[in-house]
Every structure is written in C-alpha cells, then in structure tokens.
Design a protein around this motif. Structure first.
Motif, PDB file in Angstrom:
ATOM      1  N   THR A 129      41.016  38.039  45.566  1.00  0.00           N
ATOM      2  CA  THR A 129      40.603  39.006  44.536  1.00  0.00           C
ATOM      3  C   THR A 129      40.374  38.393  43.158  1.00  0.00           C
ATOM      4  N   GLY A 130      41.049  37.278  42.836  1.00  0.00           N
ATOM      5  CA  GLY A 130      40.842  36.655  41.524  1.00  0.00           C
ATOM      6  C   GLY A 130      41.170  37.599  40.387  1.00  0.00           C
ATOM      7  N   SER A 131      40.188  37.858  39.531  1.00  0.00           N
ATOM      8  CA  SER A 131      40.391  38.765  38.398  1.00  0.00           C
ATOM      9  C   SER A 131      40.443  40.221  38.823  1.00  0.00           C
ATOM     10  N   PHE A 188      40.921  49.273  57.494  1.00  0.00           N
ATOM     11  CA  PHE A 188      40.188  49.337  56.241  1.00  0.00           C
ATOM     12  C   PHE A 188      38.747  49.763  56.519  1.00  0.00           C
ATOM     13  N   ASP A 189      38.233  50.588  55.632  1.00  0.00           N
ATOM     14  CA  ASP A 189      36.833  51.016  55.751  1.00  0.00           C
ATOM     15  C   ASP A 189      35.886  49.943  55.242  1.00  0.00           C
ATOM     16  N   VAL A 190      36.311  49.241  54.192  1.00  0.00           N
ATOM     17  CA  VAL A 190      35.482  48.186  53.603  1.00  0.00           C
ATOM     18  C   VAL A 190      36.383  47.021  53.218  1.00  0.00           C
ATOM     19  N   VAL A 191      36.021  45.838  53.678  1.00  0.00           N
ATOM     20  CA  VAL A 191      36.693  44.608  53.254  1.00  0.00           C
ATOM     21  C   VAL A 191      35.648  43.750  52.553  1.00  0.00           C
ATOM     22  N   VAL A 192      35.972  43.295  51.357  1.00  0.00           N
ATOM     23  CA  VAL A 192      35.046  42.462  50.584  1.00  0.00           C
ATOM     24  C   VAL A 192      35.721  41.139  50.255  1.00  0.00           C
ATOM     25  N   ALA A 193      34.903  40.112  50.056  1.00  0.00           N
ATOM     26  CA  ALA A 193      35.451  38.799  49.693  1.00  0.00           C
ATOM     27  C   ALA A 193      34.376  37.966  49.019  1.00  0.00           C
ATOM     28  N   ASN A 194      34.779  37.280  47.976  1.00  0.00           N
ATOM     29  CA  ASN A 194      33.963  36.230  47.371  1.00  0.00           C
ATOM     30  C   ASN A 194      34.782  34.950  47.474  1.00  0.00           C
ATOM     31  N   ARG A 216      39.955  25.046  41.030  1.00  0.00           N
ATOM     32  CA  ARG A 216      39.392  24.409  42.227  1.00  0.00           C
ATOM     33  C   ARG A 216      39.682  25.229  43.480  1.00  0.00           C
ATOM     34  N   LEU A 217      40.837  25.882  43.503  1.00  0.00           N
ATOM     35  CA  LEU A 217      41.209  26.703  44.651  1.00  0.00           C
ATOM     36  C   LEU A 217      40.163  27.779  44.931  1.00  0.00           C
ATOM     37  N   ALA A 218      39.476  28.237  43.871  1.00  0.00           N
ATOM     38  CA  ALA A 218      38.474  29.287  44.026  1.00  0.00           C
ATOM     39  C   ALA A 218      37.076  28.735  44.273  1.00  0.00           C
ATOM     40  N   LEU A 219      36.931  27.411  44.271  1.00  0.00           N
ATOM     41  CA  LEU A 219      35.629  26.780  44.465  1.00  0.00           C
ATOM     42  C   LEU A 219      35.505  26.062  45.806  1.00  0.00           C
ATOM     43  N   HIS A 245      33.263  47.964  57.533  1.00  0.00           N
ATOM     44  CA  HIS A 245      32.332  46.930  57.079  1.00  0.00           C
ATOM     45  C   HIS A 245      33.082  45.768  56.434  1.00  0.00           C
ATOM     46  N   LEU A 246      32.566  44.564  56.681  1.00  0.00           N
ATOM     47  CA  LEU A 246      33.017  43.348  56.005  1.00  0.00           C
ATOM     48  C   LEU A 246      31.835  42.794  55.229  1.00  0.00           C
ATOM     49  N   LEU A 247      32.021  42.585  53.921  1.00  0.00           N
ATOM     50  CA  LEU A 247      30.961  42.039  53.082  1.00  0.00           C
ATOM     51  C   LEU A 247      31.478  40.800  52.376  1.00  0.00           C
ATOM     52  N   VAL A 248      30.715  39.717  52.442  1.00  0.00           N
ATOM     53  CA  VAL A 248      31.120  38.476  51.797  1.00  0.00           C
ATOM     54  C   VAL A 248      29.975  37.923  50.962  1.00  0.00           C
ATOM     55  N   GLU A 249      30.323  37.349  49.824  1.00  0.00           N
ATOM     56  CA  GLU A 249      29.337  36.612  49.042  1.00  0.00           C
ATOM     57  C   GLU A 249      29.161  35.238  49.676  1.00  0.00           C
TER      58      GLU A 249
END
Length: 290
Positions: A129-131, A188-194, A216-219, A245-249
């Motif tokens: 989730t980050g920020s 879960f109805d929607v799972v998102v991730a970047n 770096r952990l996020a890169l 749904h699963l949505l990923v960047e």
C-alpha cells in the motif's frame, strides 16, 4: 543560485526561484518554484497572488534557500515538502513510501471502470500500500466500501494510516504489516497492487530522483522485474469473491508476461493503457468454471 533576502517580495522570490530551477534544466520549474515558495513561507496560492508584494522575511528566505539547495542537489520537490497530490487528494510521504505518480491514477480509473455499483459495500485489499494513495482514493469514490492495506514496511503503514485519516476514510480503512497476501483470508471484491516491477540490474541506471530517494524495497522487482507478480498471483485468486477482480500496475514492457501469468492461474486479463499509450494496468478476473 540567486540570493533571496528577507526584503525580497514573495512574488520576486517565486520568479527568482523559477529562474534558478530553469537554469538547472529542471522541467516544470515555474510550478516547482511556486510549490517551494508556498511551503517555505507557509502561504497558499491565493496569499501569493493577493499579497505577493509582502517580503518573505528572514526565516522565509532561509527556508526557501535551503529548499532550493536541496532541489539543486537532485532531491524531488515531493520529498522536500513531504507531501504530494494524488487523485486530487493530499498525501503525506515518508522515506518508506514512493511518491504517488500520475500514471498510477490509471489503476484507480481501471478499478472504477469495472462496473461495480458505487454505493455497494465492496471489500478491498491494497497490497504494497505504501502511502495508501490507491486504497484511499478508491474509498473516497466508493463511500460504502471498506479496505485493508498491506505493506512489508511498518513505516509505510504508519504513513498510510495517517493519510486515511487526513482524507476522511480512517473509519473504513485498516493497515497491517505483511508479506503481500500471505496472511489474508478474504473474500475480497477488488484487490489492487502497485508492486515493485523494475529489474534489479536496471535500478542503478534510473534517474537520481528515483534511485536515490525512493525506497529500493518499492522498486526492486527481482531479476526480471516479475517476482512480486508471481507471489501475488499465487496468493490472490483464492481470496477473490465470486466475480472478484485483481488489478496490478505494470511496467511498459510487461504486458505479455502478465497475460501469461494470469492464464497460468486461470484468470482472464484485460489491459488498460495510460495517457502516454503504454500498457499500465492489468485487470484480472476468474475464468468461468475455474
């Protein structure tokens, strides 16, 4: 760098700052100068426009000079002021979080475009989730939804929790330290991730603003940039509600790899492009009968 003194007017300080940043080849110098002046002086854009003739004062001049020196050294504006806007909302930052980027708004748009009822009590999960910007943005758009943000960094969870409160959704958002979805039970109805999706060997060649200031952990996505996706796709399908749904960047060159991974896990994949026309989000749902 042109000296800004206590007697320098606010409007002149903004012009001097813009000239200094432009001379260093910084794109968007005028906008960055305005942001830094407002933050250094503790004023709004309206104050700057209506009372631009007022002097910046000694403390304001010193603070603005320090900000400009940091920017000249390559530190991004968002890191200097400790905050940035995403989806029209304010988000605080920390050393444990990425700076929210406009491309990631494509992920929010893709989720809102799934055709789910805006007033239904959706259950959301945001992995890495980050920020908290993705989860918070979705909760502001779906007023009956509740969400859980997961991050490996305790500091990121603290920042995300504060951002949920800042944007009025703290009563519908929870944050926990975890390794992707390994400890979740769903549904879960929607799972998102970047997730991190940059190949390890590429990171050294990134711009200094990213390489030296983003965690770096996020890169770092591993040898081929796909490590996090493999883990997420191994964990998430069992957590999705029927029709979930699963949505990923993704990175601009990862569409084919994600389509293949989705197929392996019995998920149908659709791709949404960003404003530059690059593949940016893969939206996945369970195949009928899978």
């Amino acid at each position: 760098m042109t000296a800004i003194s206590a007697e320098t007017s606010r409007i002149a300080a903004r012009a001097l700052a813009a000239d200094d940043l432009a001379a260093r080849g910084i794109e968007g110098a005028a906008l960055e100068a305005r942001i830094l002046v407002e933050e250094a002086l503790g004023v709004t854009a309206t104050d700057l426009a209506l009372r631009g003739a007022e002097p910046v004062g000694r403390e304001g001049a010193e603070r603005l000079g320090a900000y400009l020196a940091r920017r000249a050294a390559g530190e991004p504006v968002a890191r200097i002021i400790g905050a940035w806007e995403f989806w029209g909302l304010p988000f605080g930052l920390s050393s444990d979080t990425l700076v929210p980027r406009p491309d990631t708004e494509t992920l929010v748009e893709a989720a809102l475009g799934l055709g789910l009822g805006p007033d239904a009590p959706h259950r959301l999960a945001d992995l890495g989730t980050g920020s908290g910007c993705i989860l918070v943005a979705l909760l502001t758009e779906w007023p009956q939804a509740v969400g859980l943000g997961i991050d490996r960094s305790p500091g990121a969870c603290v920042t995300a929790r504060a951002n949920a409160a800042r944007n009025g959704v703290a009563d519908r958002a929870a944050f926990a330290v975890g390794d992707w979805a390994s400890a979740l039970s769903g549904p879960f109805d929607v799972v998102v991730a970047n997730p991190p999706y940059i190949a390890s060997e590429v990171i050294a060649g990134l711009s200094g603003e990213v390489r030296d200031h983003d965690p770096r952990l996020a890169l770092d996505g591993g040898g081929d940039g796909l490590d996090a996706y493999r883990t997420i796709l191994a964990q998430v399908p069992r957590l999705l509600a029927p029709g979930g749904h699963l949505l990923v960047e993704i990175g601009y060159d990862q569409e084919a790899a994600l389509r293949q991974l989705a197929a392996v896990h019995g998920l149908a994949a659709r791709v949404r492009r960003d404003l530059a026309g690059h593949p940016r989000v893969v939206a996945m749902t369970a195949e009928p009968g899978s």
